[in-house]
Design a protein around this motif. Structure first.
Motif, mmCIF file in Angstrom:
data_model
loop_
_atom_site.group_PDB
_atom_site.id
_atom_site.type_symbol
_atom_site.label_atom_id
_atom_site.label_comp_id
_atom_site.label_asym_id
_atom_site.label_seq_id
_atom_site.Cartn_x
_atom_site.Cartn_y
_atom_site.Cartn_z
ATOM 1 N N GLU A 1 7.967 43.216 -27.320
ATOM 2 C CA GLU A 1 7.104 43.430 -28.483
ATOM 3 C C GLU A 1 5.652 43.058 -28.228
ATOM 4 O O GLU A 1 4.739 43.749 -28.694
ATOM 5 C CB GLU A 1 7.620 42.617 -29.692
ATOM 6 C CG GLU A 1 8.969 43.057 -30.233
ATOM 7 C CD GLU A 1 10.138 42.483 -29.456
ATOM 8 O OE1 GLU A 1 11.281 42.817 -29.798
ATOM 9 O OE2 GLU A 1 9.916 41.709 -28.503
ATOM 10 N N TYR A 2 5.426 41.980 -27.489
ATOM 11 C CA TYR A 2 4.080 41.430 -27.419
ATOM 12 C C TYR A 2 3.410 41.501 -26.053
ATOM 13 O O TYR A 2 2.183 41.337 -25.962
ATOM 14 C CB TYR A 2 4.103 39.971 -27.885
ATOM 15 C CG TYR A 2 4.584 39.797 -29.302
ATOM 16 C CD1 TYR A 2 3.852 40.306 -30.361
ATOM 17 C CD2 TYR A 2 5.779 39.139 -29.576
ATOM 18 C CE1 TYR A 2 4.290 40.150 -31.667
ATOM 19 C CE2 TYR A 2 6.238 38.973 -30.877
ATOM 20 C CZ TYR A 2 5.489 39.486 -31.913
ATOM 21 O OH TYR A 2 5.925 39.349 -33.204
ATOM 22 N N ALA A 3 4.167 41.718 -25.004
ATOM 23 C CA ALA A 3 3.563 41.712 -23.672
ATOM 24 C C ALA A 3 3.195 43.127 -23.231
ATOM 25 O O ALA A 3 3.795 44.112 -23.659
ATOM 26 C CB ALA A 3 4.523 41.089 -22.657
ATOM 27 N N PHE A 4 2.205 43.224 -22.356
ATOM 28 C CA PHE A 4 1.792 44.477 -21.734
ATOM 29 C C PHE A 4 2.357 44.515 -20.318
ATOM 30 O O PHE A 4 2.753 43.496 -19.768
ATOM 31 C CB PHE A 4 0.260 44.566 -21.668
ATOM 32 C CG PHE A 4 -0.406 44.519 -23.010
ATOM 33 C CD1 PHE A 4 -0.705 45.678 -23.704
ATOM 34 C CD2 PHE A 4 -0.752 43.299 -23.587
ATOM 35 C CE1 PHE A 4 -1.334 45.640 -24.934
ATOM 36 C CE2 PHE A 4 -1.369 43.248 -24.823
ATOM 37 C CZ PHE A 4 -1.667 44.416 -25.504
ATOM 38 N N ASP A 5 2.389 45.715 -19.721
ATOM 39 C CA ASP A 5 2.783 45.801 -18.324
ATOM 40 C C ASP A 5 1.950 46.864 -17.634
ATOM 41 O O ASP A 5 1.207 47.609 -18.284
ATOM 42 C CB ASP A 5 4.288 46.094 -18.166
ATOM 43 C CG ASP A 5 4.674 47.487 -18.647
ATOM 44 O OD1 ASP A 5 4.216 48.479 -18.037
ATOM 45 O OD2 ASP A 5 5.446 47.593 -19.616
ATOM 46 N N VAL A 6 2.060 46.926 -16.316
ATOM 47 C CA VAL A 6 1.320 47.915 -15.525
ATOM 48 C C VAL A 6 2.295 48.757 -14.711
ATOM 49 O O VAL A 6 1.994 49.200 -13.610
ATOM 50 C CB VAL A 6 0.290 47.228 -14.595
ATOM 51 C CG1 VAL A 6 -0.823 46.600 -15.403
ATOM 52 C CG2 VAL A 6 0.961 46.174 -13.698
ATOM 53 N N GLY A 31 10.568 38.424 -27.276
ATOM 54 C CA GLY A 31 9.182 38.793 -27.568
ATOM 55 C C GLY A 31 8.460 39.540 -26.468
ATOM 56 O O GLY A 31 7.375 40.073 -26.710
ATOM 57 N N ALA A 32 9.047 39.598 -25.263
ATOM 58 C CA ALA A 32 8.335 40.252 -24.153
ATOM 59 C C ALA A 32 8.123 41.735 -24.435
ATOM 60 O O ALA A 32 7.039 42.277 -24.192
ATOM 61 C CB ALA A 32 9.096 40.051 -22.850
ATOM 62 N N VAL A 88 7.712 35.120 -25.558
ATOM 63 C CA VAL A 88 6.345 35.609 -25.700
ATOM 64 C C VAL A 88 6.102 35.863 -27.178
ATOM 65 O O VAL A 88 6.910 36.548 -27.834
ATOM 66 C CB VAL A 88 6.111 36.910 -24.899
ATOM 67 C CG1 VAL A 88 4.689 37.417 -25.104
ATOM 68 C CG2 VAL A 88 6.389 36.681 -23.421
ATOM 69 N N GLU A 89 5.009 35.322 -27.694
ATOM 70 C CA GLU A 89 4.636 35.547 -29.090
ATOM 71 C C GLU A 89 3.296 36.271 -29.129
ATOM 72 O O GLU A 89 2.671 36.512 -28.096
ATOM 73 C CB GLU A 89 4.586 34.226 -29.841
ATOM 74 C CG GLU A 89 5.948 33.531 -29.901
ATOM 75 C CD GLU A 89 5.918 32.230 -30.672
ATOM 76 O OE1 GLU A 89 4.792 31.768 -31.042
ATOM 77 O OE2 GLU A 89 7.004 31.658 -30.911
ATOM 78 N N ALA A 90 2.853 36.620 -30.301
ATOM 79 C CA ALA A 90 1.639 37.421 -30.448
ATOM 80 C C ALA A 90 0.425 36.737 -29.835
ATOM 81 O O ALA A 90 -0.453 37.402 -29.271
ATOM 82 C CB ALA A 90 1.386 37.725 -31.915
ATOM 83 N N ALA A 108 -1.919 29.494 -24.806
ATOM 84 C CA ALA A 108 -2.638 30.424 -25.668
ATOM 85 C C ALA A 108 -2.905 31.710 -24.901
ATOM 86 O O ALA A 108 -3.310 31.678 -23.741
ATOM 87 C CB ALA A 108 -3.951 29.798 -26.125
ATOM 88 N N SER A 109 -2.657 32.839 -25.545
ATOM 89 C CA SER A 109 -2.812 34.114 -24.848
ATOM 90 C C SER A 109 -3.291 35.206 -25.796
ATOM 91 O O SER A 109 -2.652 35.486 -26.813
ATOM 92 C CB SER A 109 -1.475 34.541 -24.216
ATOM 93 O OG SER A 109 -1.618 35.767 -23.546
ATOM 94 N N ASP A 110 -4.426 35.792 -25.441
ATOM 95 C CA ASP A 110 -4.931 36.944 -26.190
ATOM 96 C C ASP A 110 -4.377 38.243 -25.626
ATOM 97 O O ASP A 110 -4.431 39.278 -26.287
ATOM 98 C CB ASP A 110 -6.461 36.964 -26.131
ATOM 99 C CG ASP A 110 -7.071 35.747 -26.814
ATOM 100 O OD1 ASP A 110 -6.999 35.672 -28.049
ATOM 101 O OD2 ASP A 110 -7.593 34.866 -26.094
ATOM 102 N N ALA A 111 -3.860 38.195 -24.406
ATOM 103 C CA ALA A 111 -3.211 39.347 -23.784
ATOM 104 C C ALA A 111 -2.230 38.828 -22.736
ATOM 105 O O ALA A 111 -2.646 38.207 -21.758
ATOM 106 C CB ALA A 111 -4.227 40.278 -23.138
#
Length: 406
Positions: free
Chosen positions: A121-126, A118-119, A216-218, A230-233
């Protein structure tokens, strides 16, 4: 026929090398082409700030290289063939191949999700400007100051620490959690670790130590101990990986794909190829591999430049410094840590924390942007002509022949 120098990547290392070569080599003998996938110079050291909401300058490369004699090719590299000495690229017109006599490989690195479910698909990076901007859009979508919303930063390396503290300071309504695989700031001295913890407490960051993320899920992050955060981002900063082109092209690389180079940043398997920045596996003056960092990009870039100029002009190749002396960490806009390290790469007891290191790093960032935006530092009147038989032809042929005999 002019000697063709192709530089892959216009980041800190690539822009510096291209500009310095243009400054020192005669255009009567050489032509320099820089290949970059995007039209802007990316301040990678500041992408966490961009994601958090700051306005970060991104000079146009066309403006950066104007008047230097450097050719800019906006294209994405798809393959490197060191046997034929060509690079395959794709651009708006379809692309093609670029031939070279000397290649400087400075494509840098990208985020590495380590295959965690899921990383991707659902995670952001910099790790790149587009991904940092996507994270910024996501944070903006949480509304206003983001009260009641959760951001989970996975990875407690320098990037993870800087990202978590920058977001927490810039968007105080968000609840920020930093997930550390081991002890927070394990590579820092005791005093620096204490300063880091105080900064996290001041910014309201929740730190989870000795925690491994399994998925990592949505809307949540799942940890190995059964905890669901719980994660919104979700921001993934748990490592970086290099592009696969060097390995796929047959260059000698490490297990993780970095080009193995000698003391002069020259490929040990293909002498017409040099590498600088994150893609180079270079041994520092302390006998240890240089880490992936902006500082390493600078040192390896300087050494590659000295080697290319020296060999092409028949001069002695100078050995420049290859050192790793400190870690510089931003903790938001007004706090930071400067941690000195010893010859073994271990943290020294002495460190600096607070506003002063924050100001020092701000100065370094400003200086780095200026240097990248002025790659030739003014065009001198006197430039070096190439030797009658640059080693990228005669010596390379001899090297390959010797290798074939072996």
């Amino acid at each position: 026929m002019k000697h063709r120098i192709v530089v892959l990547g216009a980041g800190y290392a690539g822009a510096y090398v291209a500009g310095t070569l243009a400054r020192r080599l005669s255009p009567e003998d050489t032509e320099i082409t820089v290949v970059n996938a995007v039209p802007d110079f990316v301040q990678r050291m500041r992408l966490h700030q961009l994601a958090a909401g700051r306005d970060i300058a991104a000079p146009k490369l066309a403006d950066v290289f104007v008047g230097t004699g450097i050719r800019l090719r906006l294209a994405r590299v798809t393959a490197v063939d060191p046997e034929r000495q060509v690079v395959a690229v794709v651009d708006a017109d379809g692309g093609g191949e670029l031939g070279y006599d000397t290649l400087l490989y400075a494509l840098g690195s990208r985020g590495d999700d380590h295959g965690v479910a899921g990383a991707a698909e659902y995670a952001f990076d910099v790790a790149a400007r587009p991904s940092a901007l996507r994270l910024r859009e996501r944070l903006d979508s949480l509304g206003g100051r983001g009260e009641g919303r959760n951001v989970v930063v996975v990875g407690d390396g320098l990037t993870g620490i800087e990202t978590a503290t920058e977001i927490a300071e810039s968007r105080p309504g968000l609840s920020v959690t930093l997930v550390a695989r081991g002890e927070l700031g394990a590579r820092l001295s005791a005093g620096a670790r204490s300063h880091l913890r105080q900064a996290c407490d001041r910014l309201g960051i929740t730190v989870l130590e000795h925690t491994i993320v399994e998925a990592v899920e949505a809307a949540q992050v799942l940890c190995d101990d059964g905890t669901a955060l719980a994660s919104d981002a979700t921001v993934w900063t748990a490592g970086f990986a290099v592009n696969p082109f060097a390995a796929a092209g047959g260059l000698e690389v490490t297990e993780n794909g970095r080009i193995v180079v000698d003391r002069t940043m020259r490929s040990v398997s293909h002498p017409s190829v040099y590498a600088a920045g994150d893609g180079a596996y270079a041994i520092g003056d302390n006998g240890r591999p240089l880490p992936m960092s902006c500082a390493s990009a600078g040192y390896t870039g300087m050494q590659a430049t000295a080697a290319i100029v020296g060999r092409l002009t028949g001069r002695k190749v100078a050995n420049t410094k290859l050192v790793y002396t400190y870690n510089h960490i931003s903790l938001g806009r007004r706090d930071g840590i400067l941690q000195m390290v010893d010859d073994e790469g271990q943290a020294k007891p002495k460190y600096m924390g607070g506003r002063k290191p924050a100001r020092i790093k701000a100065g370094i960032l400003k200086m780095s942007l200026w240097a990248a935006s002025h790659p030739t530092f003014g065009m001198p009147k006197r430039k070096h002509r190439l030797a009658a038989a640059p080693d990228s032809t005669a010596e390379n042929t001899a090297a390959y022949a010797e290798k074939a005999v072996e």
